[in-house]
Design a protein around this motif. Structure first.
Motif, PDB file in Angstrom:
ATOM      1  N   PHE A  11      -0.131  10.514  10.763  1.00 36.54           N
ATOM      2  CA  PHE A  11      -0.467  10.538  12.190  1.00 36.54           C
ATOM      3  C   PHE A  11       0.158   9.290  12.780  1.00 36.54           C
ATOM      4  O   PHE A  11      -0.326   8.179  12.561  1.00 36.54           O
ATOM      5  N   VAL A  16      -1.364   9.523   6.084  1.00 40.90           N
ATOM      6  CA  VAL A  16      -2.703   9.941   5.673  1.00 40.90           C
ATOM      7  C   VAL A  16      -2.667  10.659   4.329  1.00 40.90           C
ATOM      8  O   VAL A  16      -3.568  10.535   3.510  1.00 40.90           O
ATOM      9  N   GLY A  35     -13.454   8.239  -0.422  1.00 37.51           N
ATOM     10  CA  GLY A  35     -13.971   7.421   0.679  1.00 37.51           C
ATOM     11  C   GLY A  35     -13.599   7.973   2.037  1.00 37.51           C
ATOM     12  O   GLY A  35     -12.746   8.865   2.165  1.00 37.51           O
ATOM     13  N   SER A  38      -9.835   8.881   3.572  1.00 36.12           N
ATOM     14  CA  SER A  38      -8.881   9.005   2.473  1.00 36.12           C
ATOM     15  C   SER A  38      -8.001  10.235   2.622  1.00 36.12           C
ATOM     16  O   SER A  38      -7.090  10.441   1.828  1.00 36.12           O
ATOM     17  N   GLY A  39      -8.236  11.075   3.617  1.00 39.46           N
ATOM     18  CA  GLY A  39      -7.332  12.196   3.877  1.00 39.46           C
ATOM     19  C   GLY A  39      -7.860  13.543   3.431  1.00 39.46           C
ATOM     20  O   GLY A  39      -7.143  14.545   3.473  1.00 39.46           O
ATOM     21  N   LYS A  40      -9.139  13.625   3.071  1.00 40.73           N
ATOM     22  CA  LYS A  40      -9.685  14.871   2.554  1.00 40.73           C
ATOM     23  C   LYS A  40      -9.677  15.968   3.628  1.00 40.73           C
ATOM     24  O   LYS A  40      -9.173  17.070   3.401  1.00 40.73           O
ATOM     25  N   SER A  41     -10.213  15.634   4.797  1.00 41.84           N
ATOM     26  CA  SER A  41     -10.256  16.644   5.864  1.00 41.84           C
ATOM     27  C   SER A  41      -8.852  17.060   6.260  1.00 41.84           C
ATOM     28  O   SER A  41      -8.586  18.236   6.520  1.00 41.84           O
ATOM     29  N   THR A  42      -7.966  16.079   6.333  1.00 46.10           N
ATOM     30  CA  THR A  42      -6.608  16.385   6.736  1.00 46.10           C
ATOM     31  C   THR A  42      -5.984  17.397   5.785  1.00 46.10           C
ATOM     32  O   THR A  42      -5.318  18.349   6.210  1.00 46.10           O
ATOM     33  N   GLU A 162     -17.299  18.806   4.070  1.00 40.76           N
ATOM     34  CA  GLU A 162     -18.555  18.054   4.228  1.00 40.76           C
ATOM     35  C   GLU A 162     -19.563  18.825   5.064  1.00 40.76           C
ATOM     36  O   GLU A 162     -20.120  18.298   6.037  1.00 40.76           O
TER      37      GLU A 162
HETATM   38  N1  LIG Z   1      -5.726  14.008  14.841  1.00 42.79           N
HETATM   39  C1  LIG Z   1      -5.598  12.769  14.345  1.00 42.79           C
HETATM   40  N2  LIG Z   1      -4.828  11.845  14.985  1.00 42.79           N
HETATM   41  C2  LIG Z   1      -4.680  10.601  14.496  1.00 42.79           C
HETATM   42  N3  LIG Z   1      -5.273  10.154  13.374  1.00 42.79           N
HETATM   43  C3  LIG Z   1      -6.050  11.024  12.677  1.00 42.79           C
HETATM   44  C4  LIG Z   1      -6.250  12.363  13.144  1.00 42.79           C
HETATM   45  N4  LIG Z   1      -7.084  12.977  12.274  1.00 42.79           N
HETATM   46  C5  LIG Z   1      -7.364  12.067  11.306  1.00 42.79           C
HETATM   47  N5  LIG Z   1      -6.752  10.892  11.538  1.00 42.79           N
HETATM   48  C6  LIG Z   1      -6.820   9.700  10.723  1.00 42.79           C
HETATM   49  O1  LIG Z   1      -6.357  10.055   9.442  1.00 42.79           O
HETATM   50  C7  LIG Z   1      -7.117   9.376   8.457  1.00 42.79           C
HETATM   51  C8  LIG Z   1      -7.641  10.392   7.445  1.00 42.79           C
HETATM   52  O2  LIG Z   1      -8.568  11.190   8.127  1.00 42.79           O
HETATM   53  P1  LIG Z   1      -9.428  12.329   7.386  1.00 42.79           P
HETATM   54  O3  LIG Z   1     -10.303  12.946   8.442  1.00 42.79           O
HETATM   55  O4  LIG Z   1      -8.512  13.237   6.674  1.00 42.79           O
HETATM   56  O5  LIG Z   1     -10.290  11.482   6.356  1.00 42.79           O
HETATM   57  P2  LIG Z   1     -11.478  11.992   5.442  1.00 42.79           P
HETATM   58  O6  LIG Z   1     -11.102  11.693   4.087  1.00 42.79           O
HETATM   59  O7  LIG Z   1     -11.847  13.383   5.810  1.00 42.79           O
HETATM   60  O8  LIG Z   1     -12.630  11.005   5.889  1.00 42.79           O
HETATM   61  P3  LIG Z   1     -14.195  11.307   6.172  1.00 42.79           P
HETATM   62  O9  LIG Z   1     -14.884  11.263   4.868  1.00 42.79           O
HETATM   63  O10 LIG Z   1     -14.582  10.180   7.070  1.00 42.79           O
HETATM   64  O11 LIG Z   1     -14.277  12.641   6.838  1.00 42.79           O
HETATM   65  C9  LIG Z   1      -8.182   8.604   9.153  1.00 42.79           C
HETATM   66  O12 LIG Z   1      -7.774   7.249   9.207  1.00 42.79           O
HETATM   67  C10 LIG Z   1      -8.216   9.197  10.526  1.00 42.79           C
HETATM   68  O13 LIG Z   1      -8.532   8.209  11.483  1.00 42.79           O
END
Ligand SMILES: Nc1ncnc2c1ncn2[C@@H]1O[C@H](COP(=O)(O)OP(=O)(O)OP(=O)(O)O)[C@@H](O)[C@H]1O
Ligand SMILES: Nc1ncnc2c1ncn2[C@@H]1O[C@H](COP(=O)(O)OP(=O)(O)OP(=O)(O)O)[C@@H](O)[C@H]1O
Ligand SMILES: [Mg+2]
Ligand SMILES: [Mg+2]
Lengths: 240, 246, 221, 217, 240
Positions: A11, A16, A35, A38-42, A162
């Motif tokens: 991003f 990510v 944590g 860490s990029g799981k949702s992405t 989650e």
């Molecule tokens: N649409 C977006 N635009 C910019 N940055 C983003 C976007 N979506 C996610 N990020 C960033 O990408 C990184 C990874 O996000 P992600 O949601 O994948 O993490 P995660 O592992 O799911 O975390 P969590 O446990 O908090 O849900 C984070 O730093 C987040 O701020």
């Protein structure tokens, strides 16, 4: 089968996903832990094509998700996803929430769609809430409705992000129970979760994400019993 | 009474319609000009006071008088009985014949040709009321009342309406002005001659009396004919109605 | 104290005609709302779209509609565009003017309403396999209309009031036009317009009441 | 098509019309706002039941076409009361009341937006009702009300186009007069629209800006 | 001295105060405890005349609060009150929050008011936040600011209405510390609180309210050690 090959995604400046490789076989349940940020949702939103990727490829049942000619709407019908925030459609009854996509996307008739919807809602234990509006449901019920909504499209894969972490503690159990049931029925699933006992009991493999890298993956006994990476150890210690 | 009030105030305020050439319109510097404007000035001069022209659209003439914003109407007002229930009229000071003006593209050659066409006139005028009745009687075509005489001729030249009935003086003036290409006067409308009168409050007998004499004096002194020549031209229409008193 | 004799009976005898006019007024208002809402939705989509041209057209429409008088818009629809040889009847001119105005104001409202609907709603729809259009149509739009319901009611009231401007383009079948014609005949200005005012008041009350009942039926969530 | 007979004098004539529009608007908005604040405060202070008559009267101004309000007021003052009021005065009077009806709603919304508990705290410090209004409610309520108030002011500016019915030659009427003489409706209307737009657009933008800025904190 | 004599007060049908008698002497600290809805807050707002009473009388330093001729604005200057919700004036800086009333109500000059305001803010530990806006303060800091704001009017009495109950647990301590300090300085105080240890340690007397009645009043040792009324016992058991 879901094949993820060297997927990278940024991003803006922030990288990510830094080259993820992961294959999920039919009927497998893979749990992803790691944590925040860490990029799981992405990763999940990349798998069903809601987010584009920068390089690498994701192939679902032989179809490359991000190929230009791929009909993502078609593809998404077989990949159900449920998010952390309950995304109930507030203007529709519970039953209409579930039947909307079957009717509009699959083109089913009202009666047929409602039969499916009712079946799925019963399945997740909401058989008595059909004509209720989502605002009347508890968070746990809303999440189960979201699961039923995804299941009503008869997906081959389910992604869970989650799904319990925005819930009050006493509501977590009923949602996890539903996931467990799905796993028992042989659904192929990727679950991002912070519920370690669920990860341990239900999943075939557990993947640990750390800052955009899949640091470690393996059967739950190994990850929880004998983690290889220092970060994994640290993370597990912190969540326990 | 009002006559005294006017003389002592030093100003005569006349309601005049300013989009009704040649009776009233605006000159190069957007200042009021026209037959009615001159007529008002004459009236003021005879009273020995200053004239003040108050522009009033047709529908607003009576309210302007009733609200005391003007003293006298010099506004080409038809002296109908219905209206005489509300205001007091002088003897006629002008008489209009009604003419049909048509857009050249419409192929209208006479009053009866208007049947089935979209026609218009200025809302609230004698000819508008008569024409709307006629359209209803024909049972064919449409009638549109516009707020001002100017809008009627604008609509006519734009082709929004095919023909209009207006006083022949207005029709001639507008066609001659060259502002409206593609329209011509095609004939007379078979409506009664429209006698128009000065008006003031119904109970101001002294003032009405004065106005009556003033109108008569204008004719006797030849001023009426002079103004007619200046603004309209041609045969001066008689202001007496045949076979009746007044 | 009044130097004026009221003649209510004479004015009341024209009531049936005025009620006919009220029907025409309602007709214009309802049509202008239905078309206006459809256009406003289209404008909203245009403003969200990727095309610079579409966004520009929509923005120009909204700004023009909101920053010039309704009377100007109606006058323009009749006398202005006629310069291009396009002629509309008074009814159509009035309808166009009010609809243009409605669409502009509603589009601005819809934009505000959209902000209140979280992105995740569209995302949820898309991940069920809906196309962007389907997600908008079935998920975003109904919620947007609900949030905008009160402003839409107000706009409807305004649409009714705006029909009174039709006289400037030769309209005489609506409530105001009928009243003005009757006034030209009788000069009973005060009585006639007072009756018209009451009719307008009653119409707007019916609209607000109706809207409330409709909201109760439509939005049960 | 823009080969025009429009002279500088005519432009001046239009500008004069625009000036009248602005003056009528300014007077009406000023008086209307003062009245609106008064009515709004009365409504909040007296509660919905006691102030019902006021609410009803104000509602009339929002439910009857402005054109009819103007015609009626003109007929009432002139024909019925026989007061010698100029059209300009009638226009300002009606527009002021019209403004006040909408303004009262805005003021009410602004006052309601100030939490009761905050006002209680002010009163507990020994502030009088007026001090509470002046130092707490006014600054806090204004943030909520100002954007809507700007919108109202602009609305009144546009609605002032209707005062032609009481013989006030404002911007649109001036345009119509010129159209009569010059017969260039589209061109003149476009100039007229540009005048309105130039007055309105910057203020509308300011309102949008304030709304965004203040809603964020 | 605050004298409360047989005060009754109803909201519509609901009788909230059913004849309260209580005298608070100069320099005394009285703590009021009791279940939700028992009328504690209502009593405080009656004492400074924010709410009218139905019968009985409240006399503060010889002035009857609810007498028609009493200048309540004058009276309120010597009765400070701090509520549960932080009622900061959001449009004013911390210092302006505190100096507004001294300037407008007492008519002090700007410099003088600011000297007082600064002193009081320093007193409650906010000497470094003078030019900050309240939205930047924590809940505890906002409550301390509210206390300083009341103190800046140099009141003879202070009423506190559950000033800690809307705070995160870690912020409660700092606010109670401020109250304790005030008590030590000899301020006459009535504190409604749920913090039993505070009630025990700081107050001269503790009053227990039950459904609009002052069921019991006495020194803390007695109330906590040997409560007479069964309701008091029950209540104390439930909060412990
Ligand atoms: N649409 C977006 N635009 C910019 N940055 C983003 C976007 N979506 C996610 N990020 C960033 O990408 C990184 C990874 O996000 P992600 O949601 O994948 O993490 P995660 O592992 O799911 O975390 P969590 O446990 O908090 O849900 C984070 O730093 C987040 O701020
Ligand atoms: N302004 C009001 N109008 C109507 N009822 C009120 C009002 N204020 C308080 N009440 C009612 O009076 C009763 C007593 O309220 P009060 O706030 O005094 O209780 P309390 O002892 O302070 O309770 P808590 O511990 O919850 O603050 C409650 O039932 C409350 O609902
Ligand atoms: Mg996440
Ligand atoms: Mg309380």
């Amino acid at each position: 089968m879901i094949e993820i090959q060297n997927v990278r995604k940024s991003f803006g400046q922030l990288e990510v996903l830094k080259g993820i490789d992961l294959n999920v076989a039919k009927g497998e349940v893979v749990t992803v832990i790691g944590g925040s940020g860490s990029g799981k949702s992405t990763l999940l939103t990349c798998i069903n094509g809601l987010e584009p990727i920068d390089s690498g490829r994701i192939v679902v049942d032989g179809t490359e998700v991000h190929a230009p000619k791929t009909d993502v709407n078609r593809l998404r019908q077989k990949i159900g996803i449920v998010f952390q925030q309950w995304n109930a459609f507030p203007h529709l009854t519970v039953l209409d929430n579930v039947t909307l996509a079957p009717r509009k996307v699959l083109g089913l008739g009202k009666a047929e769609a409602e039969a499916i919807g009712e079946k799925q809602l019963r399945h997740v234990g909401l058989g008595d809430k059909l004509t209720t509006y989502p605002s009347r449901l508890s968070g746990g019920q809303q999440q189960r409705m979201a699961i039923a909504r995804a299941l009503a499209m008869s997906p081959d894969y389910m992604l869970f992000d989650e799904v319990t972490s925005a819930l009050d503690p006493q509501l977590v159990g009923e949602v996890l129970e539903t996931l467990r049931m799905l796993a028992d029925e042989g659904m192929t699933m990727i679950c991002v979760t912070h519920e370690m006992s669920f990860a341990r009991d239900v999943s075939n493999r557990v993947a640990y994400f750390h800052k955009g890298i899949m640091a470690e993956i393996g059967p739950p006994q190994q990850i929880f019993g004998d983690p290889q990476h220092p970060e994994t150890r640290q993370f597990l210690a912190s969540v326990r | 009474d009002k006559l005294d009030d006017i003389i002592s105030s030093g100003t005569l305020r006349c309601a005049v319609v300013l989009d009704f050439p040649p009776m009233g319109s605006r000159g190069q510097n957007n200042e009021p000009v026209g037959f009615d404007v001159d007529y008002c000035n004459d009236l003021a001069a005879s009273l020995g006071v200053k004239a003040e022209i108050v522009e009033t659209p047709f529908p607003e003439r009576i309210p302007a008088l009733m609200s005391g914003r003007v003293d006298v109407g010099v506004a080409s007002t038809s002296d109908t009985l219905e209206r005489a229930k509300t205001v007091g009229f002088s003897i006629p000071y002008f008489a209009f014949d009604m003419a049909v003006t048509a857009n050249d593209a419409a192929g209208i050659k006479s009053f009866d040709d208007m049947k089935g066409h979209t026609v218009g006139a200025t809302a609230g005028t004698y000819e508008a009321i008569a024409l709307e009745k006629q359209v209803q009687a024909w049972g064919d075509g449409t009638f549109r009342p516009y707020q001002t005489q100017a809008d009627v001729f604008l609509a006519l030249s734009q082709g929004q309406i095919d023909a209009t009935v207006s006083t022949s003086t207005v029709a001639m003036a507008n066609v001659k002005s060259g502002n409206f290409p593609g329209i011509s006067v095609v004939g007379k409308a078979p409506f009664n001659t429209d006698y128009v009168a000065l008006f003031t409050n119904r109970n101001e007998y002294g003032l009405i009396n004065y106005l009556n004499l003033f109108v008569s004096q204008q004719v006797r002194t030849g001023r009426y004919a002079e103004l007619y020549e200046k603004w309209v031209g041609g045969d001066v229409p008689p202001l007496t109605v045949p076979n009746v008193y007044r | 104290m009044f130097g004026y004799t009221f003649q209510w009976a004479q004015a009341f005898s024209r009531l049936p005609k005025m009620l006919d006019g009220a029907l025409v007024t309602m007709e214009v208002a309802v049509l202008s709302m239905v078309i206006g809402i459809a256009l406003a939705i289209a404008l909203t989509l245009m403003r969200l779209s990727g095309s610079r041209a579409l966004r520009g057209i929509a923005a120009a429409w909204v700004e023009l509609a909101r920053n010039t008088p309704a009377l100007f818009q109606i006058y323009m629809a009749h006398f202005g565009v006629a310069s291009f040889g396009i002629h509309f009847s008074p009814f159509v001119s009035l309808l166009i003017g009010i609809t243009f105005n409605n669409a502009g104001y509603l589009a601005e409202n819809f934009r505000g309403a959209l902000k209140a609907i979280p992105d995740t709603q569209t995302r949820a729809g898309r991940s069920l396999g809906m196309t962007g259009m389907q997600a908008f149509r079935h998920i975003v739009l109904p919620q947007m209309l609900r949030i905008s319901f009160l402003p839409m009611t107000n706009q409807m009231v305004w649409a009714v009031l705006m029909t009174s401007l039709g006289v400037t383009v030769g309209m005489n079948s609506d409530l105001y036009g009928v009243t003005q014609d009757l006034n030209a005949l009788t000069f009973r200005t005060f009585e006639l317009f007072a009756i018209a005012a009451v009719i307008f008041y009653v119409i707007t009350k019916f609209i607000t009441l109706g809207a409330r009942l409709m909201a109760a039926r439509l939005f049960r969530y | 098509m823009f080969d025009t007979a429009l002279s500088p004098a005519d432009l001046l004539f239009l500008a004069k019309g625009a000036g009248i529009t602005i003056i009528v608007t300014a007077i009406s908005v000023c008086i209307g706002t003062v009245l609106g604040i008064l009515f709004g405060v009365i409504r909040v202070q007296l509660g919905p039941i006691v102030s019902a008559p006021l609410t009803f009267v104000l509602d009339i101004f929002r439910s009857v076409p402005l054109l009819i309000q103007l015609v009626l007021a003109n007929a009432f003052f002139g024909m019925v009361l026989r007061l010698h009021l100029s059209g300009f005065v009638v226009a300002c009077l009606v527009l002021s009341l019209y403004t006040s009806a909408y303004c009262a709603e805005i003021v009410r919304g602004g006052i309601d937006a100030v939490p009761r508990t905050t006002r209680r705290a002010a009163r507990s410090l020994g502030m009088t009702w007026a001090q509470d209004m002046r130092h707490i409610v006014l600054p806090l309520g204004t943030r909520v009300a100002l954007p809507s108030w700007l919108g109202l002011a602009l609305g009144v500016m546009k609605d002032s186009a209707l005062v032609y019915v009481v013989q006030v030659t404002e911007l649109l009427k001036s345009t119509q007069i010129l159209i009569t003489r010059l017969q260039e409706p589209l061109f003149l209307l476009m100039i007229c629209g540009a005048f309105y737009f130039l007055i309105s657009f910057p203020i509308a933008r300011l309102g949008g800006y304030l709304e965004r800025r203040w809603s964020s904190d």
